[in-house]
Design an enzyme around this catalytic site. Structure first.
Site, PDB file in Angstrom:
ATOM      1  N   PRO A 121       1.007  -0.723  -0.546  1.00 52.86           N
ATOM      2  CA  PRO A 121       0.350  -0.153   0.163  1.00 52.86           C
ATOM      3  C   PRO A 121       0.684   1.031  -0.114  1.00 52.86           C
ATOM      4  O   PRO A 121       1.346   1.464   0.256  1.00 52.86           O
ATOM      5  CB  PRO A 121      -1.141  -0.395   1.598  1.00 52.86           C
ATOM      6  CG  PRO A 121       0.579  -1.151   1.833  1.00 52.86           C
ATOM      7  CD  PRO A 121       0.809  -1.480   0.926  1.00 52.86           C
ATOM      8  N   GLU A 122       0.763   1.950  -0.615  1.00 55.25           N
ATOM      9  CA  GLU A 122       1.139   3.679  -0.887  1.00 55.25           C
ATOM     10  C   GLU A 122       0.575   4.405  -0.008  1.00 55.25           C
ATOM     11  O   GLU A 122      -0.726   4.683   0.767  1.00 55.25           O
ATOM     12  CB  GLU A 122       1.323   3.935  -2.181  1.00 55.25           C
ATOM     13  CG  GLU A 122       2.184   2.864  -3.101  1.00 55.25           C
ATOM     14  CD  GLU A 122       2.298   2.978  -4.536  1.00 55.25           C
ATOM     15  OE1 GLU A 122       2.044   4.351  -4.647  1.00 55.25           O
ATOM     16  OE2 GLU A 122       2.569   1.838  -5.363  1.00 55.25           O
ATOM     17  N   LYS A 140       4.533   5.410   4.732  1.00 56.99           N
ATOM     18  CA  LYS A 140       4.099   4.392   4.855  1.00 56.99           C
ATOM     19  C   LYS A 140       4.088   3.374   6.089  1.00 56.99           C
ATOM     20  O   LYS A 140       3.681   2.378   6.230  1.00 56.99           O
ATOM     21  CB  LYS A 140       4.420   3.295   3.857  1.00 56.99           C
ATOM     22  CG  LYS A 140       4.498   3.751   2.652  1.00 56.99           C
ATOM     23  CD  LYS A 140       5.627   3.023   1.198  1.00 56.99           C
ATOM     24  CE  LYS A 140       5.438   3.674  -0.528  1.00 56.99           C
ATOM     25  NZ  LYS A 140       5.788   2.226  -1.446  1.00 56.99           N
ATOM     26  N   ARG A 173      11.187  -2.835 -10.888  1.00 55.12           N
ATOM     27  CA  ARG A 173      10.026  -2.896 -10.239  1.00 55.12           C
ATOM     28  C   ARG A 173       9.278  -2.069 -11.434  1.00 55.12           C
ATOM     29  O   ARG A 173       9.979  -1.653 -12.837  1.00 55.12           O
ATOM     30  CB  ARG A 173       9.968  -1.299  -9.579  1.00 55.12           C
ATOM     31  CG  ARG A 173      11.043  -1.617  -8.096  1.00 55.12           C
ATOM     32  CD  ARG A 173       9.803  -3.095  -6.873  1.00 55.12           C
ATOM     33  NE  ARG A 173       8.656  -2.074  -6.967  1.00 55.12           N
ATOM     34  CZ  ARG A 173       8.265  -0.906  -6.094  1.00 55.12           C
ATOM     35  NH1 ARG A 173      10.030  -1.007  -5.088  1.00 55.12           N
ATOM     36  NH2 ARG A 173       6.823  -0.805  -5.915  1.00 55.12           N
TER      37      ARG A 173
END
Length: 275
Positions: free
Chosen positions: A2-3, A53, A262
């Protein structure tokens, strides 16, 4: 993982059920933390804060719980004390007389004196929180030209938590598309106008994702696609996860690249590479 927008929404949900309430039950799933429960039980939560985060649960007697969801952590809040059925491992349980807040699967959890949080190894390295409502686009524009950031490719910089905490993989692709900038460019190569546009896009995309629970498209476009029968998953993003589908702006097929292991998505027409 999650960001920033997702962590901030989780913090809001936790705050709704815990802030101002006495914590009757504290349970840590990690053996190394179980002795900490007695220090927190019977005290009230006064704030739930995010820093990138990381999520910080502050108590009225000067202790705070630091937690980081990492890849698999997830928070849940429920009314009452009956916990959801799940195969996930319970890592932290905080219960008031009426609600439960549960953190599953995360392992980066610790208890700190609130006044010492600045010394936390993660917190002392990160930049401003992308979801901080006091953060302005001019702050981001100035950071872009700091010597430690100005020569980094945008594809790297927009995952660097020292630059902006809470930025992440989908936000990176969406912000760079919205700013019409190729990921290989460096801040030092941008004009002042381009830096300003990038700074504004950074805040606009992150805050829109927070407001809409994960949709970065402009509301007019998202609503238009909804009327056409598109599912939510296909009207969330401009480019992220849309490789080989046409760009909403120009029709060019979206491309996927691997940058530092990524995935990154872009439109080569809207985000042209420079010599």
């Amino acid at each position: 993982m999650p960001e920033g927008p997702e962590i901030r929404r989780a913090a809001d949900q936790i705050a709704d059920v815990l802030v101002g309430q006495t914590i009757d039950t504290v349970r840590f799933g990690l053996p190394r933390l179980r002795h900490q429960a007695r220090k927190l039980k019977g005290h009230s939560v006064i704030d739930v804060e995010t820093r990138g985060k990381a999520l910080l649960t502050h108590f009225d007697h000067g202790l705070s719980i630091y937690s980081h969801n990492q890849l698999y952590g997830v928070w849940r809040t429920v009314k009452g004390h009956k916990l959801p059925k799940t195969n996930r491992s319970l890592r932290l349980l905080l219960q008031t007389s009426t609600h439960s807040a549960i953190l599953y699967s995360a392992s980066d959890i610790s208890v700190w004196p609130t006044e010492e949080l600045a010394q936390h190894p993660f917190l002392q390295k990160i930049g401003p929180d992308i979801m901080d409502t006091s953060l302005e686009w001019r702050d981001i524009e100035r950071r872009l030209m700091e010597p430690r950031f100005a020569s980094k490719a945008l594809s790297t910089l927009f995952l660097d938590q020292a630059f902006l905490a809470g930025n992440g993989n989908y936000l990176r692709s969406e912000i760079l598309f919205d700013a019409r900038l190729h990921p290989a460019l460096k801040p030092a190569q941008l004009s002042r106008g381009e830096r300003g546009r990038l700074a504004r896009s950074t805040l606009a995309i992150a805050r829109r994702s927070y407001d809409t629970a994960g949709i970065t498209l402009a509301p007019s476009l998202s609503n238009s696609l909804k009327r056409q029968g598109q599912s939510r998953s296909w009207r969330r993003f401009y480019v992220f996860g849309r490789d080989e589908y046409p760009c909403y702006a120009c029709g060019t097929l979206i491309q996927r690249e691997e940058v530092g292991s990524r995935r990154l998505y872009l439109c080569r027409n809207c985000q042209p590479q420079r010599d």
